[in-house]
Design an enzyme around this catalytic site. Structure first.
Site, PDB file in Angstrom:
ATOM      1  N   GLU A  20      28.269 -66.132 -33.194  1.00 56.08           N
ATOM      2  CA  GLU A  20      27.313 -66.539 -32.161  1.00 56.08           C
ATOM      3  C   GLU A  20      27.633 -65.912 -30.819  1.00 56.08           C
ATOM      4  O   GLU A  20      26.742 -65.711 -30.002  1.00 56.08           O
ATOM      5  CB  GLU A  20      27.267 -68.065 -32.039  1.00 56.08           C
ATOM      6  CG  GLU A  20      26.390 -68.733 -33.067  1.00 56.08           C
ATOM      7  CD  GLU A  20      24.946 -68.235 -33.042  1.00 56.08           C
ATOM      8  OE1 GLU A  20      24.437 -67.886 -34.121  1.00 56.08           O
ATOM      9  OE2 GLU A  20      24.324 -68.185 -31.963  1.00 56.08           O
ATOM     10  N   HIS A  71      23.945 -60.439 -34.075  1.00 55.68           N
ATOM     11  CA  HIS A  71      24.664 -60.747 -35.322  1.00 55.68           C
ATOM     12  C   HIS A  71      24.791 -59.491 -36.180  1.00 55.68           C
ATOM     13  O   HIS A  71      25.842 -59.190 -36.746  1.00 55.68           O
ATOM     14  CB  HIS A  71      23.886 -61.784 -36.142  1.00 55.68           C
ATOM     15  CG  HIS A  71      23.975 -63.190 -35.628  1.00 55.68           C
ATOM     16  ND1 HIS A  71      25.161 -63.852 -35.461  1.00 55.68           N
ATOM     17  CD2 HIS A  71      23.004 -64.072 -35.264  1.00 55.68           C
ATOM     18  CE1 HIS A  71      24.922 -65.087 -35.020  1.00 55.68           C
ATOM     19  NE2 HIS A  71      23.621 -65.237 -34.884  1.00 55.68           N
ATOM     20  N   HIS A  78      18.689 -61.682 -30.461  1.00 53.07           N
ATOM     21  CA  HIS A  78      19.727 -62.583 -30.966  1.00 53.07           C
ATOM     22  C   HIS A  78      20.223 -62.131 -32.350  1.00 53.07           C
ATOM     23  O   HIS A  78      21.416 -61.925 -32.564  1.00 53.07           O
ATOM     24  CB  HIS A  78      19.169 -64.012 -31.031  1.00 53.07           C
ATOM     25  CG  HIS A  78      20.156 -65.013 -31.545  1.00 53.07           C
ATOM     26  ND1 HIS A  78      20.912 -65.807 -30.725  1.00 53.07           N
ATOM     27  CD2 HIS A  78      20.531 -65.336 -32.811  1.00 53.07           C
ATOM     28  CE1 HIS A  78      21.715 -66.577 -31.458  1.00 53.07           C
ATOM     29  NE2 HIS A  78      21.491 -66.312 -32.735  1.00 53.07           N
ATOM     30  N   GLU A  79      19.281 -61.961 -33.261  1.00 52.53           N
ATOM     31  CA  GLU A  79      19.689 -61.585 -34.628  1.00 52.53           C
ATOM     32  C   GLU A  79      20.290 -60.184 -34.655  1.00 52.53           C
ATOM     33  O   GLU A  79      21.189 -59.901 -35.451  1.00 52.53           O
ATOM     34  CB  GLU A  79      18.517 -61.715 -35.607  1.00 52.53           C
ATOM     35  CG  GLU A  79      17.894 -63.117 -35.705  1.00 52.53           C
ATOM     36  CD  GLU A  79      18.882 -64.252 -35.978  1.00 52.53           C
ATOM     37  OE1 GLU A  79      19.904 -64.019 -36.647  1.00 52.53           O
ATOM     38  OE2 GLU A  79      18.629 -65.384 -35.505  1.00 52.53           O
TER      39      GLU A  79
HETATM   40 ZN    ZN Z   1      22.692 -67.029 -34.329  1.00 59.04          ZN
END
Ligand code: ZN
Length: 501
Positions: free
Chosen positions: A296, A270, A266-267
């Site tokens: 996101e 980003h 997830h990170e």
């Molecule tokens: Zn996030």
């Protein structure tokens, strides 16, 4: 007046604002990854001073002078100057209305609130957090009054994270999602043949091995560690100090290695966004993602659309098994794929599965909307939280630590932020729809060609940073505005096949 000189002066001024902002990001990174507790008060003082300085520069007469001088030049300016002016103009007219002294007091409160929240969460003590939360909400409500609003007061805060977003749009958006997700979840829950016997994912995995898994993932999907790093924090997050210094965190649970596995993906989503902006905007205020929702979409893309696909498990399985060793050799790629996609109501948002995730966001959205529409009693919030969880997910937390205290956002005043997570899911599905027309996504993932996927995302999204607006970006990319149907279609297809509904 010499316009080109004014543009240079304007950019130099904005660069100073940006430098202070970077220092503030560093402070906040440092506090989250383990700065000594004893220094909290001192840091709060410096953060207060720097925030006030940054704030007054954004709303200064000098800034107003630049805006007045450059606004009439309109189309004759280059793209980056136009984008910077758009951001600064919005900032100026939005924040000019908040007294500097109040903003300073508020900025000093936030780092303290973060420490109080951390302790309260660890000790399951909402009462310890309630007074500071109450102060933050009252500040924000006052700021909304100063700033003004169209329609619902909460709109002003939504707009901070997703330009143009309103309660009206989100009410319709969430209604549509709820109508699709809840029946799908019911059909899955009713199955005898639940694929929920995945106890093996709770086998013990020492932290050093989980760190090795994190390294494997970062290398596989292309997070550049020469311009990035990974540390630990209570709540995983990404800090962007410009495209050449992007930092992420995770947390390790020895009996749930998939938790860190997915938080890293997830990170990284980003971070890969931030690392692949065009060089022309590096180290300027445009050197950042365009909105929280679009941000996101990138983290969700890597976490879910790639990371929770069968093709990804087929690819990563071998490397993962080498790290996990013999105790895990009964875990086939297919079993892991199924375990990573168990759709089941749960208490913790960041560990929720793809199908129930947006229901967690709806709980927070409904509460925030209420907080900003009238008076409230902060002490009643845990009760409201638990009732909403029951309504949307059918379960209730036994403790506030796994209920209302679980998220960091309210301790740093980020009201209006949560809906971006749901918007991100919907954007990601829309982006995925377009991507599959251009490149053979599944075979790229199955063969580990993540470079091709990243290049496609860079070409259509990453490189622009904040040069554009979220709505322009999505329209240019897909030919239409945000459309939740793609997300509903994606979830329905995926879970219908997985659960053979
Ligand atoms: Zn996030």
């Amino acid at each position: 007046m010499n316009i080109s000189q004014t543009v240079l002066d304007f950019k130099a001024y904005v660069e100073r604002v940006n430098a202070i902002r970077q220092a503030l990001y560093l402070f906040s990174w440092d506090m989250a990854v383990g700065a000594p507790k004893g220094g909290t008060a001192s840091r709060a003082k410096y953060v207060g001073i720097l925030s006030a300085e940054e704030f007054s520069m954004r709303v200064s007469d000098e800034m107003k002078g630049f805006l007045d001088a450059l606004d009439p030049c309109g189309e004759s300016l280059d793209e980056s100057t136009k984008a910077m002016l758009r951001i600064c103009r919005r900032d100026y007219y939005t924040y000019k209305k908040i007294p500097v002294e109040e903003m300073r007091e508020y900025s000093e409160l936030l780092p303290k609130a973060q420490s109080i929240w951390e302790k309260a969460r660890a000790e399951n003590d909402f009462a310890a957090f309630a007074p500071v939360l109450d102060r933050i909400i009252r500040f924000q409500k006052k700021f909304v009054e100063y700033r003004g609003y169209d329609g619902h007061p909460y709109n002003t805060l939504l707009d901070d994270y997703e330009l143009g977003m309103t309660v009206e749009t989100l009410d319709a958006f969430f209604k549509k999602l709820k109508e699709a997700i809840v029946p799908l979840l019911k059909r899955i829950s009713a199955l005898d043949r639940q694929k929920n016997n995945a106890g093996f994912i709770h086998r013990h995995v020492p932290i050093e091995r989980q760190q090795a898994i994190a390294r494997l993932l970062m290398k596989t999907i292309g997070f550049d560690l020469n311009r990035g790093m990974l540390l630990e924090s209570a709540h995983p997050f990404t800090t962007n100090l410009g495209k050449n210094d992007v930092r992420i965190t995770t947390r390790y649970h020895e009996n749930a290695f998939l938790s860190s596995f997915y938080s890293v993906l997830h990170e990284c989503g980003h971070a890969i966004y931030e690392q692949n902006k065009m060089d022309e905007i590096a180290d300027t205020i445009l050197d950042t993602g365009v909105s929280m929702g679009v941000h996101e979409s990138q983290s969700r893309f890597y976490e879910n659309i790639i990371g929770r696909s069968e093709a990804f498990w087929a690819y990563i399985h071998y490397g993962l098994m080498e790290i996990l060793g013999d105790t895990f050799k009964d875990m086939s790629a297919r079993k892991l794929y199924e375990a990573a996609n168990i759709a089941k109501p749960s208490l913790i948002r960041i560990e929720a599965d793809e199908l129930t995730y947006c229901l967690h966001i709806m709980v927070r959205y409904e509460i925030e909307k209420q907080l900003f529409s009238g008076d409230f009693d902060v002490n009643k919030l845990p009760g409201v939280w638990n009732a909403k969880m029951k309504e949307y997910l059918g379960i209730e937390p036994l403790t506030d630590s796994e209920g209302i205290l679980q998220d960091i956002h309210w301790s740093d005043g980020s009201f209006g932020y949560f809906p971006s997570y749901a918007l991100g899911n919907a954007y990601a599905a829309q982006i995925f729809h377009v991507m599959r027309r251009d490149i053979p996504f599944e075979s790229c993932v199955r063969t580990g060609d993540f470079k091709r996927i990243q290049e496609w995302l860079t070409e259509t999204i990453h490189r622009f940073g904040s040069l554009t607006t979220p709505s322009d970006l999505i329209e240019n990319l897909s030919g239409e505005a945000l459309n939740p149907d793609y997300y509903i279609e994606y979830l329905t297809e995926k879970f219908t096949a997985l659960y053979e509904l």
